[in-house]
Design a protein around this motif. Structure first.
Motif, PDB file in Angstrom:
ATOM      1  N   SER A  14       6.401  -0.486  10.562  1.00  0.00           N
ATOM      2  CA  SER A  14       5.103  -0.623   9.918  1.00  0.00           C
ATOM      3  C   SER A  14       4.646  -2.073   9.945  1.00  0.00           C
ATOM      4  CB  SER A  14       5.165  -0.127   8.474  1.00  0.00           C
ATOM      5  OG  SER A  14       5.513   1.241   8.430  1.00  0.00           O
ATOM      6  N   ARG A  15       3.327  -2.267   9.972  1.00  0.00           N
ATOM      7  CA  ARG A  15       2.730  -3.596   9.964  1.00  0.00           C
ATOM      8  C   ARG A  15       2.141  -3.881   8.589  1.00  0.00           C
ATOM      9  NH1 ARG A  15       0.491  -5.561  15.107  1.00  0.00           N
ATOM     10  NH2 ARG A  15       1.418  -4.396  16.836  1.00  0.00           N
ATOM     11  N   ARG A  16       2.288  -5.107   8.160  1.00  0.00           N
ATOM     12  CA  ARG A  16       1.593  -5.526   6.949  1.00  0.00           C
ATOM     13  C   ARG A  16       0.108  -5.608   7.245  1.00  0.00           C
ATOM     14  NH1 ARG A  16       3.667  -6.020   1.848  1.00  0.00           N
ATOM     15  NH2 ARG A  16       2.567  -7.969   1.503  1.00  0.00           N
ATOM     16  N   PRO A  17      -0.738  -5.106   6.357  1.00  0.00           N
ATOM     17  CA  PRO A  17      -2.180  -5.199   6.602  1.00  0.00           C
ATOM     18  C   PRO A  17      -2.611  -6.656   6.646  1.00  0.00           C
ATOM     19  CG  PRO A  17      -1.730  -4.513   4.340  1.00  0.00           C
ATOM     20  CD  PRO A  17      -0.423  -4.480   5.070  1.00  0.00           C
ATOM     21  N   GLY A  18      -3.503  -6.974   7.568  1.00  0.00           N
ATOM     22  CA  GLY A  18      -3.905  -8.375   7.723  1.00  0.00           C
ATOM     23  C   GLY A  18      -5.320  -8.502   8.230  1.00  0.00           C
ATOM     24  N   THR A  19      -5.535  -9.511   9.049  1.00  0.00           N
ATOM     25  CA  THR A  19      -6.854  -9.856   9.531  1.00  0.00           C
ATOM     26  C   THR A  19      -7.152  -9.150  10.848  1.00  0.00           C
ATOM     27  OG1 THR A  19      -5.966 -11.702  10.781  1.00  0.00           O
ATOM     28  CG2 THR A  19      -6.565 -12.128   8.483  1.00  0.00           C
ATOM     29  N   ASP A  20      -8.319  -9.458  11.404  1.00  0.00           N
ATOM     30  CA  ASP A  20      -8.662  -8.906  12.706  1.00  0.00           C
ATOM     31  C   ASP A  20      -7.656  -9.324  13.769  1.00  0.00           C
ATOM     32  OD1 ASP A  20     -10.840  -7.659  11.679  1.00  0.00           O
ATOM     33  OD2 ASP A  20     -12.322  -9.044  12.465  1.00  0.00           O
ATOM     34  N   VAL A  48      -0.113   8.027  19.849  1.00  0.00           N
ATOM     35  CA  VAL A  48       0.163   8.434  18.468  1.00  0.00           C
ATOM     36  C   VAL A  48       1.110   7.439  17.812  1.00  0.00           C
ATOM     37  CG1 VAL A  48       1.056  10.261  16.976  1.00  0.00           C
ATOM     38  CG2 VAL A  48      -0.091  10.860  19.126  1.00  0.00           C
ATOM     39  N   TYR A  49       0.697   6.902  16.657  1.00  0.00           N
ATOM     40  CA  TYR A  49       1.522   6.000  15.853  1.00  0.00           C
ATOM     41  C   TYR A  49       1.916   6.686  14.543  1.00  0.00           C
ATOM     42  CZ  TYR A  49       1.093   1.725  18.618  1.00  0.00           C
ATOM     43  OH  TYR A  49       1.202   0.777  19.608  1.00  0.00           O
ATOM     44  N   PRO A  50       2.950   6.163  13.859  1.00  0.00           N
ATOM     45  CA  PRO A  50       3.401   6.783  12.606  1.00  0.00           C
ATOM     46  C   PRO A  50       2.424   6.571  11.447  1.00  0.00           C
ATOM     47  CG  PRO A  50       5.146   5.450  13.614  1.00  0.00           C
ATOM     48  CD  PRO A  50       3.879   5.110  14.323  1.00  0.00           C
ATOM     49  N   GLU A  51       2.681   7.298  10.408  1.00  0.00           N
ATOM     50  CA  GLU A  51       1.923   7.215   9.155  1.00  0.00           C
ATOM     51  C   GLU A  51       1.882   5.776   8.639  1.00  0.00           C
ATOM     52  OE1 GLU A  51       2.112   9.392   4.751  1.00  0.00           O
ATOM     53  OE2 GLU A  51       3.926   9.195   5.959  1.00  0.00           O
ATOM     54  N   CYS A  55      -0.946  -0.118   7.505  1.00  0.00           N
ATOM     55  CA  CYS A  55      -1.198  -0.306   6.063  1.00  0.00           C
ATOM     56  C   CYS A  55       0.095  -0.224   5.262  1.00  0.00           C
ATOM     57  CB  CYS A  55      -2.198   0.733   5.558  1.00  0.00           C
ATOM     58  SG  CYS A  55      -3.828   0.629   6.316  1.00  0.00           S
ATOM     59  N   ALA A  56       1.134  -0.913   5.709  1.00  0.00           N
ATOM     60  CA  ALA A  56       2.412  -0.872   5.001  1.00  0.00           C
ATOM     61  C   ALA A  56       2.303  -1.574   3.649  1.00  0.00           C
ATOM     62  CB  ALA A  56       3.498  -1.526   5.845  1.00  0.00           C
ATOM     63  N   ALA A  57       2.939  -1.007   2.648  1.00  0.00           N
ATOM     64  CA  ALA A  57       2.962  -1.606   1.310  1.00  0.00           C
ATOM     65  C   ALA A  57       4.366  -1.468   0.740  1.00  0.00           C
ATOM     66  CB  ALA A  57       1.945  -0.921   0.397  1.00  0.00           C
ATOM     67  N   GLU A  58       4.934  -2.583   0.314  1.00  0.00           N
ATOM     68  CA  GLU A  58       6.290  -2.582  -0.225  1.00  0.00           C
ATOM     69  C   GLU A  58       6.296  -3.175  -1.636  1.00  0.00           C
ATOM     70  OE1 GLU A  58       8.665  -4.739   2.543  1.00  0.00           O
ATOM     71  OE2 GLU A  58       8.175  -3.458   4.244  1.00  0.00           O
TER      72      GLU A  58
END
Length: 292
Positions: A14-20, A48-51, A55-58
Motif C-alpha cells: 500500500s502507498r501512503r496518500p500524498g501529492t500529485d 488491477v491493484y489491491p484495495e 489510500c493506506a492508513a496506519e
C-alpha cells in the motif's frame, strides 16, 4: 471471435496518500509493468491493484480515521480526474484499488473506481461489507457491474464482500462473468479467503480475480480462478509481484452449458413449473419463472 480479457494483477504494498507526485510514480509503475508486453490487446488490457492501494492508513483507530477524513474526496475530485487521465494515457482499463470517498452525505466510503481506456469513470462500487470494527466506512447499498465492449460484463466485490455469498450471486445475476475482488488482507485468514474465492467461482460459474496487498503489511497470495474453481495463476507468498493472464469469457458459457466438471449446470436447475421457494430471511423469494 473469442472474448479475451487480458489481466495484469499487481500485488503491491500500500502507498501512503500524498501529492500529485505520488500519482506520477503510480503511473510510471504501471507503464513499466506494461512495457514488458507487446501490443495487440490494448485497449482491452485490465490493470488491477489491491484495495486501498493509494489510500493506506496506519496507526490507532483514531489516527487512521483522522487520516482518512483528511484525504477523502468526492468522485468528482482531483484524485479521480488524475486517475482517469492515467488510464487514458496508458490506454488500459484501470482498477487502481479502492479509494477513500467522501460521499454526498458527508460519510466516508471504501469505493472501487473503474476507468475505461478513454479515461472515463465507468463504475464506482462502495464496499457493502466493511470489516468492522477496523474500517470506519459506511456500507454501500448497491451492487455494481460494468461492460467491457466486445468482451463481457465485470462485477466488483471488495475484500470482505467475498465472505458474503449473496454479493457474488447478485453480481452473477446481473450478468457478471468475471468478479474482481480487491483485498487488503493483513491477517492470518487469507487461506480461508482463497477457499472462498474458489467457492464463489464454483457457485456462480464465473472467473474471480483476487488482488491482495503485498508485504510489509499485507499477506499477498493473490490468485485468479476459473469458472470451475481451478487456479489459473497464483502468488504463493507476500512479496510484491504481478500475475498476468488472458481470460476467455467464452469459458463461462461452456461451463454453464455443459456443467462444472461436465456435470453440474446450476444455471439450468430451475423449471418454470417448480414451486416458488420463499426466502423469509431476505423478505424475498426464488421464483423459477424468472430464472428458467
Amino acid at each position: 471471435m473469442s472474448r479475451y480479457l487480458p489481466i495484469l494483477l499487481v500485488q503491491a504494498p500500500s502507498r501512503r496518500p500524498g501529492t500529485d507526485a505520488s500519482l506520477d510514480g503510480f503511473e510510471h509503475e504501471i507503464a513499466t509493468h506494461l512495457s514488458d508486453f507487446g501490443p495487440g490487446f490494448e485497449p482491452r488490457r485490465m490493470v488491477v491493484y489491491p484495495e486501498l492501494h493509494l489510500c493506506a492508513a496506519e496507526g490507532t483507530p483514531e489516527e487512521r480515521t483522522a487520516l482518512l477524513e483528511s484525504i477523502a474526496e468526492p468522485l468528482n475530485g482531483s484524485r479521480i480526474r488524475r486517475l482517469g487521465a492515467i488510464a487514458a494515457r496508458l490506454g488500459v482499463w484501470l482498477l487502481p484499488g479502492t479509494i477513500c470517498e467522501r460521499g454526498e452525505d458527508g460519510h466516508l466510503y471504501n469505493t472501487a473506481p473503474v476507468f475505461s481506456p478513454d479515461g472515463e469513470l465507468v463504475a464506482a462500487y462502495r464496499k457493502c461489507f466493511p470489516w468492522r470494527p477496523f474500517e470506519p466506512y459506511r456500507p454501500g447499498k448497491r451492487f455494481e457491474v460494468f461492460e467491457v465492449p466486445g468482451v463481457g460484463r465485470v462485477g466488483l466485490a471488495v475484500c470482505y464482500d467475498i465472505w458474503f455469498p449473496e454479493v457474488s450471486r447478485q453480481l452473477a445475476w446481473m450478468g457478471a462473468e468475471v468478479i474482481i475482488n480487491q483485498a487488503a488482507t493483513t491477517t492470518c485468514d487469507r487461506a480461508q479467503e482463497q477457499v472462498l474465492v474458489k467457492a464463489n467461482a464454483i457457485f456462480n460459474q464465473v472467473f474471480v480475480v483476487s488482488a491482495n496487498v503485498a508485504e510489509p503489511t499485507g499477506v499477498g497470495q493473490s490468485l485468479i480462478v476459473d469458472p470451475e474453481g481451478r487456479e489459473r495463476a497464483a502468488m504463493s507468498g507476500a512479496s510484491a509481484g504481478i500475475l498476468t493472464d488472458v481470460l476467455n469469457l467464452d469459458e463461462v458459457e461452456r461451463v454453464r452449458t455443459f456443467g462444472t466438471a461436465g456435470l453440474n449446470r446450476v444455471w439450468s436447475q430451475f423449471r418454470a413449473d417448480d414451486p416458488v421457494l420463499e426466502l423469509p430471511m431476505y423478505e424475498g423469494r426464488l421464483d423459477p419463472r424468472r430464472l428458467s
